[in-house]
Write a protein that holds these residues in place. Structure first.
Motif, PDB file in Angstrom:
ATOM      1  N   TYR A   1       0.700  -1.142  -0.110  1.00  0.00           N
ATOM      2  CA  TYR A   1       0.089  -0.012  -0.110  1.00  0.00           C
ATOM      3  C   TYR A   1       0.847   1.417  -0.146  1.00  0.00           C
ATOM      4  O   TYR A   1       0.560   2.188  -0.894  1.00  0.00           O
TER       5      TYR A   1
ATOM      6  N   ALA B   1       0.937   4.161  -2.802  1.00  0.00           N
ATOM      7  CA  ALA B   1       0.714   5.562  -2.488  1.00  0.00           C
ATOM      8  C   ALA B   1       1.865   6.410  -3.029  1.00  0.00           C
ATOM      9  O   ALA B   1       1.676   7.556  -3.505  1.00  0.00           O
TER      10      ALA B   1
ATOM     11  N   THR C   1      -6.914   3.972   7.091  1.00  0.00           N
ATOM     12  CA  THR C   1      -5.933   4.730   6.003  1.00  0.00           C
ATOM     13  C   THR C   1      -5.210   5.870   6.588  1.00  0.00           C
ATOM     14  O   THR C   1      -3.961   6.341   6.152  1.00  0.00           O
TER      15      THR C   1
ATOM     16  N   ASN D   1      -0.132  13.147   2.202  1.00  0.00           N
ATOM     17  CA  ASN D   1       0.067  11.973   1.961  1.00  0.00           C
ATOM     18  C   ASN D   1      -1.444  11.253   2.080  1.00  0.00           C
ATOM     19  O   ASN D   1      -1.324  10.152   1.629  1.00  0.00           O
TER      20      ASN D   1
ATOM     21  N   VAL E   1      -2.324   8.191  -0.361  1.00  0.00           N
ATOM     22  CA  VAL E   1      -2.658   6.635   0.291  1.00  0.00           C
ATOM     23  C   VAL E   1      -4.007   6.808  -0.049  1.00  0.00           C
ATOM     24  O   VAL E   1      -4.351   5.321  -0.668  1.00  0.00           O
TER      25      VAL E   1
ATOM     26  N   ALA F   1      -4.491   5.383  -3.644  1.00  0.00           N
ATOM     27  CA  ALA F   1      -3.674   3.984  -3.725  1.00  0.00           C
ATOM     28  C   ALA F   1      -5.082   3.022  -3.220  1.00  0.00           C
ATOM     29  O   ALA F   1      -5.140   2.023  -4.059  1.00  0.00           O
TER      30      ALA F   1
END
Ligand code: CP
Length: 305
Positions: free
Chosen positions: A18, A22, A138, A290, A294, A297
């Motif tokens: 993951y 990302a 997340t 971020n 994330v 993704a």
């Protein structure tokens, strides 16, 4: 059916995958970007953001992530303005939306059990955006990514999580992800805000700020989650004195290269003073950026099947 309910069951390989995915959505300066090949990759799909608790970062970053990947319908619902306000159950609401062909549900709710109930009852992917004091998967990925970017690896990294741990879904997801990826995690806070049950695994816990900060490479600060505290409220002046972080604390109690994270919302003047929140050690806005990467993704994974 794939769901993202929590990080506890995820392997180091899955978590790392993951984070790798990302990073595809970040440029060399750490700014959010979408490679041309990904821009319409989710065209034709739909997602419902069912947010029955307040949110800024999680909600907006999921919305941005969906738009950046070309999701055709990004539908935001809260209890106001929906039939949940008229006492329709959340499950019935979701069953009706599923019948309409929704591609995934992103759900935030104060009850821990709801996402589990939805996962059992529906055939549509459920992404947990925060279930009470359960998990916030997340955000856990965001924090792991932010630390990996800064330090290169999480192996043997000393991370202290400081504040209201027991009511924090972020702390729980942090603990699972960071330990699986090799970090050494310490929990710190007033004794009534530290967990007492064994669902967190065996962890180092300390009862003073100095112990929490003195050898930490990174410190994740959490706010007091008043909305989930039962019994008398936390005495704020005493909390600031014992647990608040100002420039003097940074100078006297933190190691020279240590960094500060906070998932937000930051309650300035309580857990962090302005100068620390905005100081050179703070990675708080990096975490916000971020967050979009994330969630891109995660959505790419779930909506592409
Ligand atoms: N970190 C986080 O969950 O922030 P929001 O409540 O603003 O989404």
């Amino acid at each position: 059916m794939q769901h993202l309910i929590g990080l506890e069951e995820l392997s180091a390989d899955t978590l790392s995958a993951y984070l790798d995915k990302a990073e595809v959505f970040l440029d060399a300066q750490g700014r959010v970007c979408t490679p041309p090949a990904m821009r319409n990759v989710l065209s034709g799909s739909s997602v419902v953001l069912l947010f029955l608790e307040p949110s800024t970062r999680t909600r907006v970053s999921f919305e941005l992530a969906a738009h950046r990947l070309g999701v055709s319908s990004v539908i935001y619902l809260s209890s106001d303005g929906t039939s949940i306000k008229k006492d329709e159950s959340v499950l019935d609401t979701c069953r009706n939306l599923e019948a309409m062909g929704v591609g995934a549900f992103i759900v935030r709710h104060r009850q821990r059990e709801l996402v589990h109930l939805l996962r059992e009852a529906l055939d549509t992917p459920i992404i947990n955006a925060g279930n009470g004091s359960g998990e916030h998967p997340t955000q856990g990925l965001v924090d792991a990514l932010t630390l990996r970017q800064h330090f290169g690896s999480l192996k043997r990294l000393k991370v202290s999580i400081v504040g209201d741990i027991v009511h924090s879904r972020v702390a729980r997801s942090n603990v699972f992800a960071l330990r699986t990826l090799g970090a050494e995690v310490t929990l710190a806070g007033p004794s009534r805000l530290l967990p007492r049950d064994d669902t967190w695994g065996t962890l180092r816990m300390v009862g003073t700020r100095r112990e929490a900060l003195q050898d930490a490479d990174a410190v994740i600060i959490l706010r007091i989650q008043g909305e989930r505290i039962e019994g008398p409220p936390v005495e704020i002046d005493a909390y600031i004195q014992e647990w608040g972080i100002d420039e003097l604390v940074v100078e006297q109690e933190m190691t020279s290269g240590a960094v500060i994270l906070h998932p937000g919302p930051v309650i300035r003047g309580v857990e962090l003073q302005d100068t620390v929140a905005e100081g050179s050690r703070s990675l708080i806005l990096r975490q916000a950026a971020n967050g979009v990467a994330v969630r891109q993704a995660v959505l790419a994974d779930f909506l592409r099947g």
